[in-house]
Design an enzyme around this catalytic site. Structure first.
Site: not given
Ligand code: NAI
Length: 296
Positions: A165, A169
């Site tokens: 993640y 991101k």
């Protein structure tokens, strides 16, 4: 000043829940025609149903707004392009893309399967690229567009158990940094939001009283602003949550200049000065930074 989106067409990906729903409702309440994209499904991206998108479309319509649903995944090239086609078919163009769709597949790195690593990158990073890639030529041709990347403090600062993640991101920030240079002269501005919100993505990570303070409706005004004509910023990372609004930037330390051909021992001997951040510069492009390195 009253910010309006009359005659603007907005796509909000992952708009069936949480933050995306708040963004879509706010943009529609201010006059935008909105494509409410959401294939449904669980927090980890498994499953799917039309209910999530349909419900938000119904909410927008009940309040007198204009919206159509779209159930495609951002994570495949063709289906992502179809989200933009839905906007063009229903409303004639696209002015605003809020890349918001997201999933979580958290695990410590040594326990994480590469399937879970790749799928999170596909949804967040490639999904943002696919949808933006389909919308960008339309925006460029008419010299207007606003694109939002949804980053996360997890990528910007790091968070245990979120290597996939976090990589995705911060990846969207890199995408923004380059795309804003390509869009700037066409009035296509690209900014990022690093939100903090109590949604199904975060609700079991925090006590209920904290989740309550982190209403996603408190993030949506910041996102709506960077979707507006009035916003003249591009390439910025904004953060918002619990009524807090700020900007995140990176800076480079003044560094040192070592003569000749420095050895690894020279680096070791000077490491305190190399990591010293007491004097800093903000570079706006990579060539600016390379220019500074060569200047001495
Ligand atoms: P959420 O789980 O409530 O909403 C995410 C939505 O994305 C869901 O409706 C889901 O169905 C949709 N989605 C998932 N895969 C999709 C795909 N392939 N194509 C299209 N839509 C898809 O989560 P939340 O919190 O509203 O998250 C929204 C965005 O904000 C995500 O990108 C998330 O990573 C980001 N974010 C959220 C934070 C928070 O504190 N809630 C913190 C930092 C970032």
């Amino acid at each position: 000043m009253s910010i309006r989106f009359d005659n603007r067409v907005a796509i909000v990906t992952g708009a069936g829940n949480g933050l995306g729903r708040s963004h879509a409702l706010l943009l529609a309440s201010r006059g935008a025609s909105v494509v409410v994209n959401d294939p449904g499904g669980a927090r980890d991206g498994k499953g799917g149903d039309h209910a999530a998108a349909d419900k938000v479309v119904a909410e927008i319509k009940a309040a007198g707004g204009r919206a159509v649903p779209n159930y495609d995944s951002v994570a495949e090239r063709d289906s992502a392009a179809n989200i933009v086609k839905t906007a063009v078919d229903a409303f004639g163009t696209v002015d605003i893309v809020v890349n918001n769709a997201g999933i979580l597949r958290d695990k410590s790195f040594h326990n994480m399967s590469l399937d879970d690593f790749e799928f999170v990158l596909k949804v967040h990073l490639l999904g943002s690229a696919y949808v933006s890639h389909a919308a960008f030529p339309i925006m460029r041709a008419k010299s207007y567009g606003r694109i939002v990347m949804t980053s996360s403090n997890s990528g910007i600062y790091g968070n245990f158990g979120q290597t996939n993640y976090a990589a995705a991101k911060l990846g969207v920030v890199g995408l923004m940094n380059a795309l804003r240079l390509e869009g700037q002269k066409y009035n296509v501005f690209v900014n990022s939001i690093a939100p903090i919100a109590g949604t199904r993505m975060t609700e079991d990570l925090m006590p209920p009283e904290i989740v309550k303070k982190l209403d996603p409706d408190l993030v949506a005004p910041m996102v709506a602003y960077i979707c507006s004509e009035q916003c003249q910023h591009t390439g910025a990372i904004f953060t918002a949550g619990a009524g807090y609004y700020s900007t995140i930037e990176y800076r480079e330390g003044a560094g040192i200049r070592l003569p000749g051909k420095p050895t690894v021992d020279d680096i070791a001997g000077n490491i305190d000065r190399i990591v010293d951040m007491s004097s800093m510069t903000r570079y706006r492009t990579s060539s600016e930074e390379v220019g500074a390195a060569l200047a001495g």
